[in-house]
Design a protein around this motif. Structure first.
Motif, mmCIF file in Angstrom:
data_model
loop_
_atom_site.group_PDB
_atom_site.id
_atom_site.type_symbol
_atom_site.label_atom_id
_atom_site.label_comp_id
_atom_site.label_asym_id
_atom_site.label_seq_id
_atom_site.Cartn_x
_atom_site.Cartn_y
_atom_site.Cartn_z
ATOM 1 N N ASN A 94 23.737 10.967 2.064
ATOM 2 C CA ASN A 94 22.804 10.987 3.200
ATOM 3 C C ASN A 94 21.439 11.565 2.778
ATOM 4 N N GLU A 95 21.534 12.679 1.997
ATOM 5 C CA GLU A 95 20.273 13.292 1.530
ATOM 6 C C GLU A 95 19.491 12.328 0.628
ATOM 7 N N ALA A 96 20.227 11.624 -0.270
ATOM 8 C CA ALA A 96 19.555 10.671 -1.169
ATOM 9 C C ALA A 96 18.909 9.546 -0.376
ATOM 10 N N SER A 128 14.962 8.766 -0.383
ATOM 11 C CA SER A 128 14.482 7.428 -0.734
ATOM 12 C C SER A 128 13.628 6.846 0.381
ATOM 13 N N PHE A 129 14.032 7.120 1.600
ATOM 14 C CA PHE A 129 13.268 6.607 2.734
ATOM 15 C C PHE A 129 11.875 7.247 2.781
ATOM 16 N N ARG A 130 11.868 8.578 2.560
ATOM 17 C CA ARG A 130 10.572 9.281 2.563
ATOM 18 C C ARG A 130 9.673 8.755 1.443
ATOM 19 N N THR A 131 10.233 8.554 0.233
ATOM 20 C CA THR A 131 9.437 8.051 -0.898
ATOM 21 C C THR A 131 8.874 6.667 -0.602
ATOM 22 N N MET A 132 9.696 5.818 -0.041
ATOM 23 C CA MET A 132 9.229 4.477 0.306
ATOM 24 C C MET A 132 8.115 4.527 1.344
ATOM 25 N N GLU A 133 8.256 5.465 2.275
ATOM 26 C CA GLU A 133 7.238 5.604 3.309
ATOM 27 C C GLU A 133 5.900 6.073 2.711
ATOM 28 N N GLU A 134 5.980 7.065 1.801
ATOM 29 C CA GLU A 134 4.753 7.559 1.142
ATOM 30 C C GLU A 134 4.102 6.466 0.304
ATOM 31 N N PHE A 135 4.928 5.722 -0.455
ATOM 32 C CA PHE A 135 4.387 4.643 -1.284
ATOM 33 C C PHE A 135 3.710 3.584 -0.425
ATOM 34 N N ARG A 136 4.321 3.266 0.737
ATOM 35 C CA ARG A 136 3.747 2.272 1.646
ATOM 36 C C ARG A 136 2.384 2.743 2.165
#
Length: 502
Positions: free
Chosen positions: A49-51, A55-63
């Motif tokens: 769940n943490e991973a 991953s969701f946060r990283t994708m959001e920042e990259f977007r």
């Protein structure tokens, strides 16, 4: 028997109890394992769940970052488009301006042509009216102007010349005096003999050697006369060549210090002394050039300059005389606006011919000029050195400065070892030689005996005879007198016509 039964019963009971205990332990282990598995599952689920969240946060920042970059690129693209449009507008304006300028230049050219045609027409009309061409009118105008102001110009020129003559002597005296005040050097008269002190009489005998062979070997190797009996406790070296005398002095000092004195050793030591003196000569030349600030002199000229350390002129050391001249000449050159570098260079090397007068025939200043040209010195330096005596006409300001400074350095009291009685006798002898010829009215020896001025009777000596008299006097001086340098014989014939108006 009973005991055996009891033992068997005990064994059976113990085995059953052990089985029970083993089953209980197995059940407990399975239970613990189950708990651990459940715990591991929970932790794995948590990590997953943490991973997922990370991953969701990283994708959001990259977007978001990609959106920002796209926006920046879009802004840059918009600015480039705007700038390109601005440049296109400016280029259009420049093209329009160039077109206007071209049209203006064409109009200006047309106007120039029209003005030129009008001027030509006016000039033609003026020439027809005046009956003169343009060049004839200009010449006539110049002639009229020259005629009107000629007297004024002559008066101005005469005034300036008179002022220059009145102030020249005073200004020259001031410049020379200032230069002499700024340059002071020691005065030491040098002689043609060198004395070497002996420690004892035994050393004198060893220098003489058996049947005089050692002293003969020394004299033969050095070319110097060695006098051992003239002065007690001293050996006197006598030679007209100071370089030879210096070699002999160093060789004798090395032999006396070493103690081994025989013909073979003498030749070896004299050779060493010659090499040492050669090094001293080069060093002396380099030191003199460095002292006066002259750089870039050829090695051959530096060597000849260094040899002047061992040359004397009436007891005056020629190298010291040359360096002193270079300092004074540089000061005077600055005052009068001459080339300081050329003046210093020429003053330093003006007497290098004296290092070769015993090898090359001719007057030392002529030899100086030839040697300087041979080894690549500037022509202005060679001319100034060659012209520092009166028998060659000075053709530059630098040559006149060298001539003046030479007289200053050589003629000051104590510079040269000449007694007043000898000097007066020499001057008198010069005058007597000239007075011995017929037709001579008066004779004056001037310029420290370097020039003789002879006034002749115009009734007895004509122009051709005056030329012959000058040559005869010069020949007699050469054959009957001894003197350094050159003596200028100047015959003056003056005819005066006097009449009185009553």
């Amino acid at each position: 028997m009973i005991e055996a039964v009891l033992a068997i019963v005990g064994l059976v009971v113990g085995f059953g109890a052990n089985e029970v205990i083993q089953k209980q332990r197995k059940s407990q282990a399975e239970l613990n394992t189950q708990k651990e598995l459940e715990k591991a599952k929970k932790e794995a689920t948590k990590l997953v769940n943490e991973a997922k969240e990370e991953s969701f946060r990283t994708m959001e920042e990259f977007r978001k970052e990609e959106q920002t970059r796209r926006k920046e690129l879009k802004d840059i693209e918009q600015r480039l488009v705007t700038r390109e449009e601005t440049l296109d507008k400016k280029l259009d304006e420049i093209d329009k301006r160039n077109e206007k300028l071209r049209l203006s230049e064409e109009e200006i050219d047309k106007l120039k042509d029209e003005i030129r045609a009008i001027r030509i027409k006016q000039q033609d009309k003026l020439e027809k009216i005046a009956k003169l061409t343009k060049q004839e009118a200009a010449d006539k105008l110049l002639q009229m102007t020259e005629k009107d102001i000629k007297n004024d110009l002559l008066g101005l020129v005469n005034k300036l010349q008179n002022e220059a003559k009145d102030n020249a002597e005073e200004q020259a005296a001031y410049i020379i005096t200032t230069a002499m005040e700024r340059m002071a050097s020691e005065v030491t008269a040098e002689r043609t003999v060198t004395s070497i002190k002996l420690d004892d009489e035994e050393m004198k005998g060893r220098i003489i050697g058996k049947e005089g062979r050692n002293i003969q070997a020394l004299q033969r190797a050095t070319g110097v006369d060695i006098l051992v009996d003239d002065t007690p406790g001293y050996i006197v070296l006598s030679s007209f060549d100071p370089v030879r005398r210096e070699i002999a002095r160093q060789a004798l000092e090395m032999l006396m210090k070493d103690g081994r004195i025989h013909p073979g050793r003498i030749e070896e030591v004299v050779e060493k002394a010659q090499k040492a003196v050669e090094k001293d000569v080069i060093r002396a030349g380099e030191d003199a050039a460095r002292e006066v600030g002259v750089i870039g002199m050829p090695k051959e000229i530096l060597q000849l300059l260094g040899e002047l350390k061992y040359r004397t002129s009436y007891g005056q050391n020629v190298l010291k005389h040359s360096t002193e001249m270079a300092h004074i000449a540089g000061i005077i050159a600055e005052e009068v606006g001459a080339d300081v570098k050329i003046t210093k260079y020429a003053a330093l090397v003006h007497d290098i011919g004296k290092a070769l007068t015993h090898k090359i025939e001719g007057k030392h200043h002529h030899i100086s000029g030839e040697i300087l040209r041979k080894y690549g010195a500037p022509e202005a330096v060679a001319l100034a050195a060659e012209q520092h005596h009166d028998d060659v006409e000075a053709t530059s300001v630098e040559a006149l400065i060298i001539r003046t400074v030479d007289a200053i350095s050589a003629a000051r009291p104590g510079a040269r070892n000449i007694s007043a009685e000898n000097f007066a006798e020499r001057m008198k002898d010069l005058e007597n030689v000239a007075n011995s010829f017929s037709g001579v009215e008066k004779t004056y020896a001037i310029s420290a005996g370097r020039e003789v001025r002879i006034f002749v009777k115009p009734q007895s000596i004509d122009d051709l005879s005056a030329i012959k008299l000058a040559r005869d006097v010069a020949n007699k001086i050469e054959s009957t007198m001894q003197y350094p340098g050159t003596i200028k014989v100047n015959v003056i014939r003056e005819t005066r016509a006097i009449e009185f108006a009553k």
